[in-house]
Design a protein around this motif. Structure first.
Motif, short mmCIF file in Angstrom:
data_model
loop_
_atom_site.label_atom_id
_atom_site.label_comp_id
_atom_site.label_asym_id
_atom_site.label_seq_id
_atom_site.Cartn_x
_atom_site.Cartn_y
_atom_site.Cartn_z
N SER A 55 0.84 -1.21 0.00
CA SER A 55 0.00 0.00 0.00
C SER A 55 0.87 1.25 0.00
N GLU A 62 1.69 8.36 5.29
CA GLU A 62 2.17 8.26 6.66
C GLU A 62 3.59 8.79 6.78
N ASN A 361 -17.25 -3.17 5.17
CA ASN A 361 -16.65 -4.26 5.93
C ASN A 361 -16.40 -5.49 5.06
N GLY A 367 -2.39 -6.01 0.06
CA GLY A 367 -1.65 -6.95 0.91
C GLY A 367 -2.22 -8.35 0.82
N THR A 368 -2.62 -8.90 1.98
CA THR A 368 -3.13 -10.26 2.00
C THR A 368 -4.50 -10.36 1.36
N GLU B 513 -9.29 6.31 12.75
CA GLU B 513 -8.90 6.51 11.35
C GLU B 513 -7.41 6.19 11.13
N MET B 514 -6.55 6.70 12.03
CA MET B 514 -5.11 6.52 11.84
C MET B 514 -4.68 5.08 12.14
N LYS B 516 -6.56 2.52 11.61
CA LYS B 516 -7.00 1.81 10.41
C LYS B 516 -5.92 1.94 9.32
N ASP B 517 -5.40 3.17 9.16
CA ASP B 517 -4.38 3.40 8.13
C ASP B 517 -3.16 2.51 8.35
N CYS B 518 -2.81 2.27 9.61
CA CYS B 518 -1.64 1.44 9.90
C CYS B 518 -1.87 0.02 9.41
N VAL B 520 -3.89 -0.88 7.05
CA VAL B 520 -3.87 -0.82 5.58
C VAL B 520 -2.43 -0.80 5.09
N ALA B 521 -1.59 0.01 5.73
CA ALA B 521 -0.20 0.14 5.31
C ALA B 521 0.53 -1.19 5.41
N HIS B 522 0.16 -1.99 6.40
CA HIS B 522 0.80 -3.29 6.55
C HIS B 522 0.21 -4.32 5.59
N GLY B 523 -0.86 -3.97 4.93
CA GLY B 523 -1.51 -4.92 4.03
C GLY B 523 -2.24 -6.02 4.78
N SER B 525 -5.05 -7.10 5.46
CA SER B 525 -6.42 -6.92 4.99
C SER B 525 -7.46 -7.63 5.85
N LEU B 526 -7.18 -8.87 6.18
CA LEU B 526 -8.19 -9.66 6.90
C LEU B 526 -8.23 -9.31 8.37
N LEU B 528 -7.75 -6.28 9.43
CA LEU B 528 -8.52 -5.04 9.38
C LEU B 528 -10.01 -5.34 9.36
N LYS B 529 -10.39 -6.30 8.55
CA LYS B 529 -11.81 -6.65 8.46
C LYS B 529 -12.29 -7.18 9.81
N PHE B 532 -13.05 -4.55 12.37
CA PHE B 532 -14.27 -3.78 12.13
C PHE B 532 -15.50 -4.69 12.05
N ASP B 533 -15.35 -5.94 12.51
CA ASP B 533 -16.47 -6.87 12.45
C ASP B 533 -17.48 -6.66 13.56
#
Lengths: 387, 600
Positions: A55, A62, A361, A367-368, B513-514, B516-518, B520-523, B525-526, B528-529, B532-533
């Motif tokens: 990303s 950042e 959601n 990424g993954t 928000e920030m 969340k950005d971290c 995202v930056a790490h990729g 993805s799951l 993150l989901k 927010f579940d």
């Protein structure tokens, strides 16, 4: 010898190869050494590539955002040293990335051709011809004479001498630059009379203001000049910018002279120059603040801002406003407008980017979340049985 | 001609302003006109302003006449005898109060020796430039100003005896320090302020050194032995109250043990500490969920038939109980009435608070820190005289902050403790460093305040000499026990189905928000989901029209009420917040459809 390079043509970009060729020649490397060096270069190049699904946008944001919190707003001044005020630090960075049409402190660095930098006197003279001079600056008084329906300009003899002006010279330039007025010599200076048939007070007043701003010499918009030495070269630092006109001057070295106005650079030198200007200006701010941001972030940002051929800022009017997704735009600024426009035009969101997938959601396509497993199970079984 | 204004209103003119000013001032001093009047002459505007309004900031000064202070030795002696009071001085015209405007006309001498014929007033003491809290900082003229401000702010947060009648009070968030002490290094203000009556701190033995890195940054290390002997121990009081409210229709709340049939009845166990009157007995040990005051309330909305059916079943349980993670002893119960004359039941819970890791302590010099480690007495470094410090303070807290006053207090505290006296270190009037060093040497200690220390684990001598002494420390009101919070699952908001906010409600910790950005930056993805579940829902969507379908749980199938039974309906997982957005957009009359696609 060139066939060594041919092998690497698909592994390294052309520019890197060209650079390697020049360096190899200069250092008189043998074929074996060149191959070794090229292999090293491939390794280095591979390591600096970004993996798919990384990303980079968020990481760039950042990288700037974190460093931005540490930026000081301090401006350092030195007592007794002539300097031109230039916006630096966070305000300048914001201005750059927003791609403001006119920077808060437009400025130029004017380099001269070697033959004009022999003595300091000639440099000073060229500098003084760069600076815009207006009639106001060498005049004592502008008097509005209602009886004779004219304006009397009283010149300042001392200032005229200081700046090297002669009365008949001024007369000639005024004739050229001051339109809609008849100029007559008078005892103390000039008498100006409007050319219009009907003369009233407002016309007279307008003429008076125009006369004050009448250009006598120099380049418009260049407010201040300061000849200095920078890295062993003579530079004329200018407050105010007018790249087009300055580059047309014979004495100016057009390869080095640069402005800090992105749009001026884009229109006079082209979009690639503007891209480089964004990089240079950002790096200057970052280094000035003693921060360490990888150049690739800056380059990425500059590419993004200039990729369409015009300079666009990272604002709702620029790049951020051109995102494909309705939800992504709505989540940035002015959500109502975006939702209204989308509902009027039947907007469709394909949920392909990050923020809209966070909203609903779903896994983000990064990424993954990016790769999807495609496997043909049948083939595998066949292969196993073959064994 | 000078214009005269009384309370900003023009009242007339005078010809000689000096004469006028003198008459008014002398009349004020001899008591002919009120002492609360101030008069000021503005030379630039040529105006005289007389002020008698309230709300002006005024300060007292000694009046100077003919180059001599009107306050004589005779007065001072009488004040010492208590035959003369402050108000007498004001009445006699020796001291007067000036407001900001009159101050502009005054020439104030800082010291009696500096008084000349031109001076009109004499400063009572230079310490009057400081407020109460600031004047309580010893050696403050040696510290940097920003730290002095911080130091005086910290004093307001110190725990001590905040009021002598605390046993009769019901303050929220009140604490009492168990063994308050008088500071060894005090200032003039401690006497004026009656600090002895409500002291808030203790004299700690301090060692300025590091210890296994547990006092890095601003953390401090406390001696567990000292803590067990009562160092920094406080009692925390928390009040609870219940009112017997009156409602329309003669209904009212009732304090008492609720009936078992009552709506919302807790378990029998929860009411076990209540006496027959429904109020908990004093000295009861309570744990989480225990009821303090049993109470029942009438139904909230009276429906048509309810009015004739007012038995116990329609009333609700509305007891006051301890929240999650709370415990303590019932300290006292008060039965009173409130302003409306309703019966008011108040109880107070008491908790002993022994210093633990994370509790906040501070000296009076803006040097605050939290406990990083409690070290057993046996593991605490000791000096060659066998002294173990109460607190270990990091030397890195000193250079950048330049709190020289903190260091000086360590030495003066040491001198005071050894010589058995209190050291007065009032601002601008402190003992000298040289003098303190000399005294320390005469007491048989190294004059620089340093001592040889030994490593308790190995018995080896520590190479560096350790700066040690006594300093007054405050326990601040921020305690871990009041702030510690974590949650797995818990309450959610009705509207958004997301976790509620705040510790008191057992709320969640926000991934903003920030944050969340971290992810995202790490990729990630799951991950993150999954984060927010919290509000995920499964909705049935009609693939023909793209609207929400209705789920019939009886038939166990979803039907689109718009397209009928033939339309294909598929379950889709999404966040409830997004469903809300769609609902809102649809309520605006915008047809928002969801198009579905096969994933594979």
């Amino acid at each position: 010898m060139s066939d060594i390079y041919v092998k690497f043509e698909d592994k390294l970009p052309g520019r890197v190869l060209e650079e390697m060729k020049v360096e190899a020649k200069a250092n008189k490397l043998t074929d074996a050494e060149i191959t070794k060096a090229l292999n090293e270069a491939v390794k280095e190049y591979g390591e600096s590539l970004i993996s798919p699904g990384e990303s980079i946008g968020i990481i760039t944001a950042e990288s700037f955002g974190e460093a931005g919190t540490q930026m000081t707003l301090d401006v350092f001044h030195m007592a007794g040293v002539a300097e031109i005020q230039v916006t630096r630090g966070l305000p300048r960075l914001i201005e750059l990335f927003d791609a403001r049409k006119i920077p808060s402190t437009p400025s130029m660095e004017v380099y001269l051709k070697p033959e004009h930098t022999k003595t300091e006197k000639t440099i000073r003279k060229i500098a003084s011809y760069l600076k815009e001079m207006k009639l106001n600056e060498i005049s004592k008084e502008f008097t509005l004479n209602i009886m004779s329906e004219s304006i009397e300009v009283e010149l300042d003899e001392k200032k005229m001498r200081d700046f090297g002006f002669k009365k008949d010279e001024i007369y000639e330039t005024l004739k050229k630059n001051l339109k809609n007025a008849t100029i007559k010599d008078s005892k103390k200076g000039f008498t100006l009379k409007p050319d219009t048939e009907e003369i009233n007070l407002s016309i007279l007043y307008k003429l008076k203001e125009n006369a004050k701003d009448a250009l006598l010499r120099g380049i418009p918009k260049i407010k201040q000049v300061l000849p200095t030495k920078k890295d062993g070269k003579y530079v004329i630092l200018c407050a105010g910018s007018n790249l087009k006109k300055v580059l047309k001057m014979d004495q100016v070295e057009e390869k080095l002279t640069i402005s800090n106005n992105l749009f001026e650079i884009a229109t006079t030198l082209g979009i690639e120059a503007a891209r480089q200007a964004i990089i240079n200006e950002s790096v200057a701010v970052i280094e000035n603040q003693g921060l360490d941001i990888d150049i690739r972030h800056v380059m990425f940002l500059a590419d993004l801002m200039t990729q369409t051929g015009v300079v666009r800022g990272i604002t709702r009017g620029g790049i951020s406003g051109e995102k494909e997704s309705v939800l992504a735009r709505a989540s940035f600024e002015t959500p109502l407008n975006h939702l209204i426009i989308a509902s009027l035009t039947g907007g469709k969101d394909n949920l392909k980017s990050v923020i809209e997938n966070v909203m609903v959601n779903q896994p983000i396509p990064l990424g993954t979340g990016l790769p999807e497993l495609v496997s043909s199970i049948g083939d595998k079984k066949e292969k196993e049985t073959e064994k | 001609m000078v214009d005269v204004f009384l309370n900003e209103k023009f009242v007339g003119t005078v010809t000689d302003q000096n004469e006028f000013l003198n008459i008014i001032k002398s009349q004020r001093r001899d008591g002919t006109i009120t002492e609360k009047l101030n008069i000021g002459y503005n030379g630039d505007l040529d105006e005289i302003h007389v002020e008698t309004t309230k709300g002006r900031c005024r300060r007292p000064l000694i009046i100077v006449k003919n180059g001599k202070s009107t306050l004589t030795e005779d007065h001072i002696q009488k004040i010492k005898d208590k035959s003369l009071s402050w108000t007498d001085l004001v009445k006699e015209g020796i001291v007067e109060y000036l407001d900001a405007r009159e101050e502009e006309n005054a020439l104030v001498a800082l010291d009696e020796n500096q008084v000349t014929k031109d001076h009109s007033h004499l400063e009572i003491s230079p310490i009057t430039i400081l407020g109460i809290c600031t004047a309580l900082v010893p050696f403050s003229n040696f510290g940097s100003s920003s730290r002095l401000i911080r130091g005086s702010k910290l004093q307001k947060q110190g725990l001590g005896v905040y009021a002598q009648n605390y046993l009769l009070r019901l303050d929220t968030d009140a604490s009492i320090l168990h063994y308050p002490q008088r500071p060894i290094t005090k200032t003039f203000m401690h006497d004026v302020f009656n600090y002895d009556q409500h002291a808030m701190g203790q004299n700690f033995t301090i060692a300025v050194m590091s210890y296994q890195g547990y006092n890095m940054q601003d953390a401090v290390i406390l001696n567990k032995g000292s803590v067990e002997r009562g160092l920094g121990r406080t009692t925390y009081f928390k009040p609870f109250s219940a009112t017997e409210m009156r409602y329309s229709g003669g209904l009212m709340d009732e304090v008492g043990i609720p009936d078992k049939e009552m709506k919302g009845y807790r378990s029998e166990r929860d009411y076990r500490n209540l006496e027959d009157d429904g109020i908990v007995f004093t000295e009861a040990k309570l744990k989480a969920d225990d009821v303090l005051i049993g109470k029942t309330s009438p139904p909230r909305f009276l429906g048509g038939l309810d009015e004739f059916n007012m038995d116990a079943n329609t009333r609700r349980e509305s007891s006051i109980a301890l929240g999650e993670g709370m415990h303590g002893t019932v300290d006292a119960t008060f039965l009173t009435e409130n302003e409306e004359g309703n019966r008011l039941v108040q109880t107070r819970l008491r908790q002993q608070r022994i210093p633990e890791i994370g509790d906040k302590f501070a000296s009076r010099h803006g040097q605050k820190g939290v406990i990083g480690l409690l070290v057993p007495h046996t593991d605490m470094p000791f000096s060659s005289r066998g002294i173990t410090p109460d607190i270990i303070f990091s030397p890195h807290s000193i250079p950048s902050r330049m709190t020289v006053s903190h260091l000086l207090e360590v030495i003066s505290g040491k001198v005071g403790a050894l010589a058995g006296e209190y050291i007065d270190a009032t601002t601008f009037d402190t003992p000298t460093e040289k003098g303190l060093r000399k005294q320390l040497m005469n007491l048989g200690f190294s004059e620089d305040g340093k001592e040889t220390f030994y490593n308790p684990m190995t018995g080896e001598k520590i190479d560096a000499k350790i700066y040690t002494g006594n300093i007054f420390y405050l326990k601040l009101k921020h305690m871990v026990a009041n702030k510690m919070h974590a949650r797995a699952a818990g309450r959610i908001q009705l509207l958004t189905r997301q976790p509620v906010e705040g510790r008191a409600m057992g709320g969640g910790l926000r991934v903003g928000e920030m944050e969340k950005d971290c992810l995202v930056a790490h990729g990630a993805s799951l991950l993150l989901k999954e984060r927010f579940d919290s509000d995920k829902t499964i909705l049935h969507i009609c693939e023909t029209c793209g609207m929400f379908a209705t789920y019939d749980s009886y038939k166990n199938q979803a039907i689109c009420t718009r397209c009928g039974g033939d339309a294909k309906v598929s379950p889709v997982e999404m966040s409830y917040a997004f469903k809300l957005l769609l609902d809102e957009v649809r309520s605006l009359g915008i047809d928002s459809k969801i198009e579905l696609k096969e994933k594979f």
